[in-house]
Scaffold this active site. Structure first.
Site, short mmCIF file in Angstrom:
data_model
loop_
_atom_site.label_atom_id
_atom_site.label_comp_id
_atom_site.label_asym_id
_atom_site.label_seq_id
_atom_site.Cartn_x
_atom_site.Cartn_y
_atom_site.Cartn_z
N GLN A 197 -7.18 -2.38 4.22
CA GLN A 197 -6.19 -1.55 3.53
C GLN A 197 -6.86 -0.77 2.39
OE1 GLN A 197 -2.00 -2.85 3.11
NE2 GLN A 197 -2.50 -3.10 0.95
N SER A 218 -13.73 27.51 -25.85
CA SER A 218 -13.80 26.30 -26.66
C SER A 218 -12.67 26.35 -27.67
CB SER A 218 -15.16 26.26 -27.37
OG SER A 218 -15.05 25.52 -28.56
N TYR A 277 -9.26 -6.98 12.54
CA TYR A 277 -8.63 -6.44 11.33
C TYR A 277 -8.60 -7.51 10.24
CZ TYR A 277 -5.15 -4.59 8.09
OH TYR A 277 -4.54 -4.15 6.96
N THR A 307 -40.25 26.86 -8.53
CA THR A 307 -40.54 25.49 -8.16
C THR A 307 -40.73 24.77 -9.50
OG1 THR A 307 -42.92 25.84 -8.09
CG2 THR A 307 -41.74 26.16 -6.02
N HIS A 308 -40.34 23.52 -9.59
CA HIS A 308 -40.38 22.77 -10.87
C HIS A 308 -39.59 23.48 -11.97
CE1 HIS A 308 -43.85 20.61 -9.08
NE2 HIS A 308 -44.16 21.81 -8.63
N ASN A 364 -1.86 -2.84 13.35
CA ASN A 364 -3.32 -2.68 13.35
C ASN A 364 -3.77 -1.46 14.16
OD1 ASN A 364 -3.20 -4.98 11.89
ND2 ASN A 364 -4.09 -6.33 13.44
N LYS A 422 -17.50 30.97 -27.27
CA LYS A 422 -17.96 30.28 -26.06
C LYS A 422 -17.17 30.64 -24.81
CE LYS A 422 -19.69 26.31 -26.28
NZ LYS A 422 -20.94 25.64 -26.01
N LYS A 426 -7.97 3.39 2.38
CA LYS A 426 -7.21 4.64 2.26
C LYS A 426 -7.49 5.45 1.02
CE LYS A 426 -4.01 2.62 5.21
NZ LYS A 426 -4.98 1.49 5.17
N SER A 459 0.82 -1.20 0.00
CA SER A 459 0.00 0.00 0.00
C SER A 459 0.86 1.26 0.00
CB SER A 459 -0.92 0.00 1.22
OG SER A 459 -0.17 -0.20 2.41
N ASN A 497 -17.31 28.55 -21.32
CA ASN A 497 -17.97 27.40 -20.68
C ASN A 497 -17.77 27.38 -19.17
OD1 ASN A 497 -18.73 26.48 -23.23
ND2 ASN A 497 -16.76 25.44 -23.50
N GLU A 520 -19.44 22.87 -13.79
CA GLU A 520 -19.80 21.54 -14.31
C GLU A 520 -19.04 20.43 -13.58
OE1 GLU A 520 -20.82 21.80 -18.91
OE2 GLU A 520 -19.04 22.94 -18.41
N1 ARG Z 1 -1.00 -1.52 5.32
C1 ARG Z 1 -1.90 -2.05 6.26
C2 ARG Z 1 -3.26 -1.36 6.12
O1 ARG Z 1 -3.29 -0.35 5.56
C3 ARG Z 1 -1.39 -1.85 7.65
C4 ARG Z 1 -1.92 -2.83 8.65
C5 ARG Z 1 -1.40 -4.16 8.34
N2 ARG Z 1 -1.71 -5.11 9.35
C6 ARG Z 1 -1.59 -6.43 9.17
N3 ARG Z 1 -1.93 -7.19 10.12
N4 ARG Z 1 -1.20 -6.93 8.03
O2 ARG Z 1 -4.27 -1.84 6.56
#
Ligand code: ARG
Length: 470
Positions: free
Chosen positions: A332, A287, A327, A165-166, A120, A293, A335, A33, A295, A300
């Site tokens: 993971q 544009s 956990y 309204t509408h 964790n 134009k 995030k 990660s 825009n 948007e």
């Molecule tokens: N990279 C992990 C996460 O974002 C960290 C926690 C990992 N814990 C484990 N028991 N493998 O969740």
């Protein structure tokens, strides 16, 4: 021979002691990660320093080790800040990248940092710290948007425009009144953010992997030092809870809904047909093919962003659904949606603020559109009920006839003559002409929360008190 070399490789993994083979390369990439959780480095280091300080205070590690750990972590922080840090996929995530570098820098003392802790409780703490900062910032951004909206509404407290309204002209309102509607929505959004922050603000550190720890730790100390209100009550809940992230994303979804409604109004108002407002040029684009134009791209995009913000919420809810205690690596996946939601909503708020600041309403066009919609029809019907004692249904019918007449003569209700009106309502007198004026209609709506300009001015002042003080 083969076994030896693979053993050697695996011992280099922080958790590699009991492994005989090295992870598959594809799996390693899939599992890591670090590509996105490197954004947590500040929070990770902050949490680690406080954790180490607590270990030292509790005599679990020595003072010398704590000092080494602290200076090592500070050095790592500078390295990462200066883009001078070699992040490795092999080390999975931000926690192990930092810990590994710490051991490189200070040797054995670095290996003591993870005492009485698990990734964790560490990751739950990091995300909470990160999100808490962002919630504070987003709340401030919303306050600025409210300020800009309130200032505009004071400036245009009596500027007439059609209320819809509408998406059909309904009754005259003032531009200031319309803008203050959004100030209320954003006020509720801010209080939801504050509420979410309150529930988030409990420290998971010390819950360890899931069951707590046998080391004599001091959770209150850590909680206090990291600015949490208190430690979490249950170690299993603490490592598996991501409710705060779901709450943040659902609050953000509502903010996105509100902003998208305003954005859509800006798109409509700035269109050729309406031409009620001129958007600041700096928030529009040209544009590449049609030179005439301009825009409303920023508006948007704000209209479109709920797509990803709702998507992020749904994605995390789906990850958490049916996840057994405690956990799971599934978590993971929290995030990227959290990061993306915070980034996206902040961009939307800031761009909206810029657009509102530079917005120029075009009063004549609003009044033209208003008149074409016969917006004082309700006022006329009410007048007939109250002053000529005509039952409401009949009054409604007679008013309809007056509108037909104005349509036939291609004029506004205000420009009908008393003679014309008397053809339909013989008892009508000159007072009816006053009733048909849009200015009078707006001024008469002076009930609490209504659009009468005097009310709007007062409401803007009150909103300043309620939302902008301190
Ligand atoms: N990279 C992990 C996460 O974002 C960290 C926690 C990992 N814990 C484990 N028991 N493998 O969740």
């Amino acid at each position: 021979m083969k076994k030896n070399s693979s053993e050697k490789q695996n011992n280099s993994k922080i958790w590699g002691g009991r492994f005989l083979t090295s992870p598959n390369e594809l799996m390693e990439e899939f599992n890591s990660s670090i590509q996105f959780d490197k954004r947590l480095y500040n929070q990770d280091i902050e949490g680690s320093i406080v954790h180490a300080e607590m270990l030292c205070k509790q005599k679990i590690i020595s003072e010398t080790d704590f000092k080494l750990i602290k200076s090592g972590l500070k050095k790592i922080k500078t390295e990462i800040y200066n883009n001078n840090f070699n992040f490795s996929i092999k080390l999975e995530d931000i926690h192990m990248n930092i810990e590994n570098r710490l051991v490189d820098l200070i040797g054995d003392a670095g290996k003591k940092l993870h005492t009485a802790r698990s990734r964790n409780d560490q990751v739950a703490t990091d995300i909470k710290l990160w999100l808490r900062n962002r919630i504070d910032q987003i709340e401030l951004d919303l306050k600025l948007l409210q300020k800009t909206l309130i200032e505009k509404s004071e400036l245009y407290y009596d500027m007439l425009m059609p209320g819809y309204t509408h998406l059909q002209v309904a009754q005259p309102v003032t531009f200031g009144h319309h803008l203050l509607a959004y100030v209320e929505m954003i006020g509720r959004d801010r209080s939801r953010l504050i509420d979410c922050r309150k529930r988030l603000n409990e420290s998971p550190l010390g819950s360890a992997a899931l069951a707590g720890t046998s080391y004599p730790i001091d959770r209150d100390f850590v909680s206090h030092k990291l600015g949490f209100d208190k430690p979490t009550k249950n170690s299993m809940d603490a490592v598996s809870d991501r409710d705060f992230a779901v709450e943040f994303m659902s609050v953000s979804s509502l903010i996105a809904i509100h902003l998208s409604r305003l954005a859509e109004e800006l798109v409509i108002w700035s269109s050729d047909r309406f031409n009620f407002v001129k958007l600041p040029e700096s928030y529009t684009t040209g544009s590449s093919i049609m030179p005439q134009k301009r825009n409303p791209d920023a508006a948007e995009l704000i209209r479109a962003k709920p797509g990803r913000i709702f998507g992020n919420l749904l994605s995390l809810m789906t990850v958490l659904k049916s996840l057994p205690m405690t956990y799971g690596k599934d978590m993971q996946e929290d995030k990227e949606p959290i990061f993306d939601t915070a980034d996206t909503i902040e961009m939307c708020i800031m761009n909206m603020e810029g657009m509102i600041k530079g917005l120029e309403p075009i009063s004549n066009n609003m009044i033209d559109a208003l008149q074409k919609g016969f917006p004082t029809a309700t006022d006329l019907a009410d007048y007939l009920v109250i002053n000529l004692e005509i039952p409401f249904r009949d009054a409604h019918h007679l008013t309809g006839k007056i509108i037909l007449l104005a349509e036939e003569e291609n004029c506004t209700l205000e420009s009908l003559s008393l003679k014309d009106i008397q053809k339909i309502i013989p008892a009508a007198d000159y007072k009816i002409l006053e009733i048909l004026k849009i200015q009078n209609s707006v001024s008469s709506r002076n009930s609490y929360g209504g659009t009468a300009p005097k009310n709007v001015l007062k409401a803007a002042k009150e909103a300043k008190q309620r939302f902008l003080k301190d």
